[in-house]
Design a protein around this motif. Structure first.
Motif, PDB file in Angstrom:
ATOM      1  N   TYR A   1       0.814  -1.206   0.000  1.00  0.00           N
ATOM      2  CA  TYR A   1       0.000   0.000   0.000  1.00  0.00           C
ATOM      3  C   TYR A   1       0.854   1.265   0.000  1.00  0.00           C
ATOM      4  O   TYR A   1       1.958   1.303   0.528  1.00  0.00           O
ATOM      5  N   ALA A   2       0.272   2.289  -0.583  1.00  0.00           N
ATOM      6  CA  ALA A   2       0.741   3.646  -0.371  1.00  0.00           C
ATOM      7  C   ALA A   2      -0.153   4.267   0.696  1.00  0.00           C
ATOM      8  O   ALA A   2      -1.382   4.108   0.657  1.00  0.00           O
ATOM      9  N   ILE A   3       0.462   4.926   1.647  1.00  0.00           N
ATOM     10  CA  ILE A   3      -0.261   5.581   2.736  1.00  0.00           C
ATOM     11  C   ILE A   3       0.151   7.050   2.727  1.00  0.00           C
ATOM     12  O   ILE A   3       1.341   7.361   2.592  1.00  0.00           O
ATOM     13  N   GLY A   4      -0.798   7.907   2.897  1.00  0.00           N
ATOM     14  CA  GLY A   4      -0.422   9.316   2.845  1.00  0.00           C
ATOM     15  C   GLY A   4      -1.378  10.226   3.580  1.00  0.00           C
ATOM     16  O   GLY A   4      -2.398   9.783   4.125  1.00  0.00           O
ATOM     17  N   TRP A   5      -1.011  11.487   3.602  1.00  0.00           N
ATOM     18  CA  TRP A   5      -1.769  12.498   4.322  1.00  0.00           C
ATOM     19  C   TRP A   5      -2.175  13.630   3.371  1.00  0.00           C
ATOM     20  O   TRP A   5      -1.370  14.099   2.551  1.00  0.00           O
ATOM     21  N   PHE A   6      -3.415  14.026   3.534  1.00  0.00           N
ATOM     22  CA  PHE A   6      -3.930  15.231   2.896  1.00  0.00           C
ATOM     23  C   PHE A   6      -4.453  16.138   3.999  1.00  0.00           C
ATOM     24  O   PHE A   6      -4.715  15.682   5.115  1.00  0.00           O
ATOM     25  N   ARG A   7      -4.624  17.390   3.683  1.00  0.00           N
ATOM     26  CA  ARG A   7      -5.216  18.305   4.652  1.00  0.00           C
ATOM     27  C   ARG A   7      -6.192  19.232   3.963  1.00  0.00           C
ATOM     28  O   ARG A   7      -6.084  19.482   2.755  1.00  0.00           O
ATOM     29  N   GLN A   8      -7.124  19.726   4.745  1.00  0.00           N
ATOM     30  CA  GLN A   8      -8.102  20.665   4.215  1.00  0.00           C
ATOM     31  C   GLN A   8      -8.374  21.735   5.256  1.00  0.00           C
ATOM     32  O   GLN A   8      -8.830  21.424   6.372  1.00  0.00           O
ATOM     33  N   ALA A   9      -8.058  22.954   4.905  1.00  0.00           N
ATOM     34  CA  ALA A   9      -8.332  24.094   5.768  1.00  0.00           C
ATOM     35  C   ALA A   9      -9.732  24.618   5.485  1.00  0.00           C
ATOM     36  O   ALA A   9     -10.261  24.413   4.381  1.00  0.00           O
ATOM     37  N   PRO A  10     -10.343  25.311   6.442  1.00  0.00           N
ATOM     38  CA  PRO A  10     -11.691  25.850   6.221  1.00  0.00           C
ATOM     39  C   PRO A  10     -11.747  26.730   4.990  1.00  0.00           C
ATOM     40  O   PRO A  10     -10.903  27.614   4.801  1.00  0.00           O
ATOM     41  N   GLY A  11     -12.703  26.461   4.128  1.00  0.00           N
ATOM     42  CA  GLY A  11     -12.886  27.281   2.937  1.00  0.00           C
ATOM     43  C   GLY A  11     -11.899  27.014   1.819  1.00  0.00           C
ATOM     44  O   GLY A  11     -11.901  27.729   0.807  1.00  0.00           O
ATOM     45  N   LYS A  12     -11.066  26.000   1.995  1.00  0.00           N
ATOM     46  CA  LYS A  12     -10.065  25.699   0.975  1.00  0.00           C
ATOM     47  C   LYS A  12     -10.226  24.274   0.473  1.00  0.00           C
ATOM     48  O   LYS A  12     -10.857  23.430   1.119  1.00  0.00           O
ATOM     49  N   GLU A  13      -9.604  24.000  -0.677  1.00  0.00           N
ATOM     50  CA  GLU A  13      -9.630  22.653  -1.209  1.00  0.00           C
ATOM     51  C   GLU A  13      -8.661  21.745  -0.467  1.00  0.00           C
ATOM     52  O   GLU A  13      -7.690  22.199   0.128  1.00  0.00           O
ATOM     53  N   ARG A  14      -8.953  20.454  -0.541  1.00  0.00           N
ATOM     54  CA  ARG A  14      -8.033  19.474   0.018  1.00  0.00           C
ATOM     55  C   ARG A  14      -6.703  19.549  -0.724  1.00  0.00           C
ATOM     56  O   ARG A  14      -6.677  19.722  -1.949  1.00  0.00           O
ATOM     57  N   GLU A  15      -5.610  19.420   0.027  1.00  0.00           N
ATOM     58  CA  GLU A  15      -4.302  19.449  -0.617  1.00  0.00           C
ATOM     59  C   GLU A  15      -3.424  18.319  -0.099  1.00  0.00           C
ATOM     60  O   GLU A  15      -3.501  17.914   1.065  1.00  0.00           O
ATOM     61  N   PHE A  16      -2.596  17.828  -0.985  1.00  0.00           N
ATOM     62  CA  PHE A  16      -1.653  16.763  -0.671  1.00  0.00           C
ATOM     63  C   PHE A  16      -0.595  17.279   0.291  1.00  0.00           C
ATOM     64  O   PHE A  16      -0.122  18.401   0.161  1.00  0.00           O
ATOM     65  N   VAL A  17      -0.226  16.438   1.265  1.00  0.00           N
ATOM     66  CA  VAL A  17       0.827  16.793   2.217  1.00  0.00           C
ATOM     67  C   VAL A  17       2.042  15.891   2.033  1.00  0.00           C
ATOM     68  O   VAL A  17       3.147  16.362   1.776  1.00  0.00           O
ATOM     69  N   ALA A  18       1.843  14.581   2.168  1.00  0.00           N
ATOM     70  CA  ALA A  18       2.960  13.647   2.075  1.00  0.00           C
ATOM     71  C   ALA A  18       2.406  12.240   1.896  1.00  0.00           C
ATOM     72  O   ALA A  18       1.279  11.959   2.294  1.00  0.00           O
TER      73      ALA A  18
END
Length: 130
Positions: free
Chosen positions: A36-53
Motif C-alpha cells: 500500500y501507499a499511505i499518505g496524508w492530505f489536509r483541508q483548511a476551512p474554505g479551501k480545497e483538500r491538498e496533498f501533504v505527504a
C-alpha cells in the motif's frame, strides 16, 4: 475493508511540533502494508483538500508537498501498522483537518488531489496559533 484511524492533532503555537498517527487495519486478504501507499492530505476551512505527504511502504519511497518539505517527515512502523507524520516548525497556514488515506496505487496520491484514493480516515484537527 481497510480502516484508518488518525490521532495526534491538537493546538500548538507557531514553531511547535506535533506527530500525527494513522493506524491501519483490515488490509485486503493476502496483502500486507508493503502493498500500500499511505499518505496524508489536509483541508483548511474554505479551501480545497491538498496533498501533504505519502509513502509507498514496500520501497520506502516518500513524497512531500513543497510547502512542507524539510519540516514534515512521514514514516512507517510496520510492526504497529502505523504511519506517522512528524510535523516540525509549524505555521498558522498549516492549520487544517489532516486525513490519512491508503491505496494500493501510489499515483492515487500524486494526481487529481487524492480523488482516486480508495480508503480514508475521519481526520484529526491541527490548529497552529500565531
Amino acid at each position: 475493508e481497510v480502516q484508518l484511524v488518525e490521532s495526534g492533532g491538537g493546538l500548538v503555537q507557531t514553531g511547535g511540533s506535533l506527530r500525527l498517527s494513522c493506524a491501519v487495519s483490515g488490509l485486503v486478504h493476502g496483502l500486507t502494508l508493503d502493498d500500500y501507499a499511505i499518505g496524508w492530505f489536509r483541508q483548511a476551512p474554505g479551501k480545497e483538500r491538498e496533498f501533504v505527504a505519502c509513502t509507498y511502504v514496500g520501497d520506502s519511497s516518500t513524497y512531500y508537498a513543497t510547502s512542507v518539505k524539510g519540516r514534515f517527515t512521514i514514516s512507517v512502523d510496520r510492526a504497529k501498522a502505523t504511519v506517522y507524520l512528524q510535523m516540525n516548525g509549524l505555521k498558522p497556514e498549516d492549520t487544517a483537518l489532516y486525513s490519512c488515506g491508503a491505496d494500493e496505487v501510489l499515483s492515487a496520491f500524486l494526481y487529481h488531489n487524492g480523488v482516486d484514493v480508495d480508503y480514508w480516515g475521519k481526520g484529526t484537527l491541527v490548529t497552529v496559533s500565531p
